[in-house]
Design an enzyme around this catalytic site. Structure first.
Site, PDB file in Angstrom:
ATOM      1  N   ASP A  23      47.619 -33.990   8.574  1.00 22.11           N
ATOM      2  CA  ASP A  23      46.930 -33.319   7.479  1.00 22.11           C
ATOM      3  C   ASP A  23      45.698 -33.992   6.773  1.00 22.11           C
ATOM      4  OD1 ASP A  23      48.715 -31.207   8.001  1.00 22.11           O
ATOM      5  OD2 ASP A  23      49.373 -31.118   6.037  1.00 22.11           O
ATOM      6  N   LYS A  80      45.118 -23.989   9.345  1.00 24.60           N
ATOM      7  CA  LYS A  80      46.235 -23.139   9.068  1.00 24.60           C
ATOM      8  C   LYS A  80      45.622 -21.653   8.664  1.00 24.60           C
ATOM      9  CE  LYS A  80      49.456 -26.298   7.014  1.00 24.60           C
ATOM     10  NZ  LYS A  80      50.451 -26.505   8.111  1.00 24.60           N
ATOM     11  N   ASP A 101      47.498 -22.938  13.032  1.00 21.25           N
ATOM     12  CA  ASP A 101      48.796 -22.862  12.724  1.00 21.25           C
ATOM     13  C   ASP A 101      48.885 -21.766  11.778  1.00 21.25           C
ATOM     14  OD1 ASP A 101      51.345 -23.514  11.591  1.00 21.25           O
ATOM     15  OD2 ASP A 101      50.864 -25.588  10.519  1.00 21.25           O
ATOM     16  N   GLY A 152      55.795 -30.844   2.118  1.00 20.69           N
ATOM     17  CA  GLY A 152      55.302 -31.374   0.789  1.00 20.69           C
ATOM     18  C   GLY A 152      56.376 -32.089  -0.246  1.00 20.69           C
ATOM     19  N   ARG A 164      68.107 -30.267  14.637  1.00 19.06           N
ATOM     20  CA  ARG A 164      69.240 -30.259  15.277  1.00 19.06           C
ATOM     21  C   ARG A 164      69.883 -28.834  15.798  1.00 19.06           C
ATOM     22  NH1 ARG A 164      72.218 -34.754  15.988  1.00 19.06           N
ATOM     23  NH2 ARG A 164      72.158 -36.413  14.463  1.00 19.06           N
ATOM     24  N   GLY A 213      58.226 -32.920   5.937  1.00 18.25           N
ATOM     25  CA  GLY A 213      58.839 -33.831   5.180  1.00 18.25           C
ATOM     26  C   GLY A 213      58.894 -35.277   5.833  1.00 18.25           C
ATOM     27  N   SER A 235      51.783 -34.350   3.861  1.00 15.91           N
ATOM     28  CA  SER A 235      51.418 -35.252   2.556  1.00 15.91           C
ATOM     29  C   SER A 235      51.662 -36.568   2.831  1.00 15.91           C
ATOM     30  CB  SER A 235      52.277 -34.478   1.293  1.00 15.91           C
ATOM     31  OG  SER A 235      52.333 -33.103   1.472  1.00 15.91           O
TER      32      SER A 235
END
Lengths: 291, 200
Positions: A23, A80, A101, A152, A164, A213, A235
């Protein structure tokens, strides 16, 4: 000569594999990302951590911002659009961005439907938390899937959960006889043909990245260990203390994820990562957007 | 015989599958130590800036350059072509410089301009479906370069001795003929290497 075929859209995503998509919010950041070895950049008005902080309605980035970034780098540029915002997508396609996106990080424009992505020449990536969601997006024409995670937050737990979950469901499908495929498809809300394809291939029919994340090289390596084809970092780079260093280290960790000695070397001296957020304390969970 | 596929970045999985389909052993190459275990190398499609950066950091770049000079066969598709090229016209970017071609990156346009086209390849009996994705264009080539296929007036498949390049992606199709062509280059190299020296 044909353009925008499924093969070309899906094939383009294959080129990102083993790579990091970063990003960026300015031309300078885009250059830092390219210099660090990013395979593409995502042009944004604000990184997700700041979108979260700002609140309000988050929309497609301004055209001047995206143009500035497209002119700054030679690598592909993504941008996006809001979920279901067909017009934003048409505008970005006309602008010539390389990938769109349709993202839960922005405020949804449609509370029921996603964009019919088959109708576009430009390819799309979409977020998913499980196999059903991934296959619904693919049936709408997404040529690439990523986990939603929780953007974020700098907290990898949700991305891990989503990766998973998808992988476990793929393994489950592989062992189902045909009559059970039909009812399983109904249960997860996905087309039977795509569930059958997953069974035959033993994986999603498109490239599957991790997102939402990732804050350290170790986070990125973890996602690769769980079966991601590559990693989006939002981020995590430009909210860290030393973005150039962090960016380079995450790029290396996505190539050498299965080499612990190398990961050790990469993880030394990366500076301070972004601050993280506990998922339970969040007022808005972005991952719950999307249908 | 083992044909390696650079796993630094890109669609190396598709190339691996192609080589496996030909019944040839293959492995992913990420370090200069890996390079010693293979008889030829494919550099896949992906981002050339990413690949070159990582290859330089790990020493794979220099090692590969030295090996290619001694006759080690190498095949680059799209980004792999850029990594092998002598000169990149429109960006300041280092490359291995082992094939005498001048390349313009992203010359066919952005992703919405990516396309496929049936092309004729020298020595192939039937046309080949070539998939071009943000492809580089070969604008000129030296006298030692043999052009194996053109699209319009521009070369899209070239060979110079032990170096083969395509600006398109045969690994994204079901057609293994280009991979077979490269496998034969590797076979010849291996046979040559194993031949006892004539005057020993």
């Amino acid at each position: 000569m044909e353009k925008g075929t499924w093969e070309i859209k899906k094939g383009f995503a294959e080129m990102f594999k083993g790579g990091v998509i970063m990003d960026v919010t300015t031309a300078e950041q885009a250059k830092v990302a390219e210099e660090a070895g990013a395979v593409a950049v995502m042009a944004l008005e604000r990184v997700p951590a700041d979108i979260r902080k700002a609140g309000g309605v988050a929309r497609m980035a301004s055209i001047s911002k995206i143009k500035e970034i497209m002119q700054a780098v030679s690598i592909p540029v993504m941008a996006k659009v809001r979920i279901g915002h067909i017009a934003e997508a048409r505008i970005l396609e006309a602008l010539g961005v390389d990938y769109i996106d349709e993202s839960e990080v922005l405020t949804p424009a449609d509370d029921k439907f996603h964009i019919n992505k088959h109708e576009f020449t430009v390819p799309f990536v979409c977020g998913a938390r499980n196999l059903g969601e991934a296959l619904r997006r693919i049936s709408e024409g997404a040529a690439m899937i990523r986990t939603k995670g929780e953007a974020g937050t700098g907290n990898i737990v949700e991305a891990v959960k989503h990766m998973r979950t998808v992988m476990a469901e793929v393994r489950k499908v592989q062992n189902l006889p045909y009559e059970e495929i039909v009812s399983y498809a109904k249960e997860i809300g996905a087309p039977v043909e795509l569930v059958q394809q997953v069974k035959d291939l033993g994986r999603l029919p498109v490239v599957n990245f991790a997102a939402g994340g990732v804050a350290t090289p170790a986070d990125a390596a973890l996602m690769m260990m769980l079966g991601a084809d590559g990693v989006f970092v939002g981020s995590g780079i430009f909210k860290s203390k030393d973005p150039a260093k962090m960016a380079k280290s995450i790029v290396m960790s996505v190539t050498y994820w299965n080499d612990p000695e190398m990961l050790l070397k990469i993880s030394e001296d990366i500076g301070e990562p972004m601050e993280g957020l506990e998922i339970d304390t969040l007022e808005v969970k972005l991952q719950e957007r999307g249908w | 015989m083992v044909i390696g596929v650079s796993g630094v970045q890109g669609d190396f999985r598709e190339h691996k599958w192609m080589i496996e389909r030909l019944g040839i052993e293959t492995m992913v190459v990420k370090t200069s130590e890996d390079l010693d275990k293979v008889d030829g190398l494919i550099i896949p499609g992906g981002e050339s800036t990413t690949m070159i950066r990582i290859m330089k950091m790990t020493g794979l770049f220099e090692k590969l350059r030295e090996k290619v000079k001694t006759g080690f066969p190498v095949y680059g598709t799209c980004a792999g072509l850029i990594v092998l090229a002598k000169e990149i016209e429109n960006y300041t970017q280092e490359s291995l410089g082992v094939i005498d071609i001048k390349v313009m990156r992203n010359a066919y346009g952005r992703q919405v301009d990516s396309f496929d086209e049936m092309i004729e390849i020298k020595g192939f009996d039937k046309p080949f479906k070539a998939v071009f994705i943000r492809a580089p264009r070969i604008d000129s080539y030296g006298p030692d370069v043999e052009v194996l296929a053109f699209l319009d007036k521009f070369p899209v498949m070239c060979r110079q001795g032990n170096v083969l390049v395509t600006s398109f992606h045969p690994e994204l199709t079901d057609d293994a003929r280009v991979h077979e062509y490269f496998a034969n280059m590797v076979k010849e190299y291996k046979m040559h290497q194993e031949m006892p020296k004539a005057n020993a």
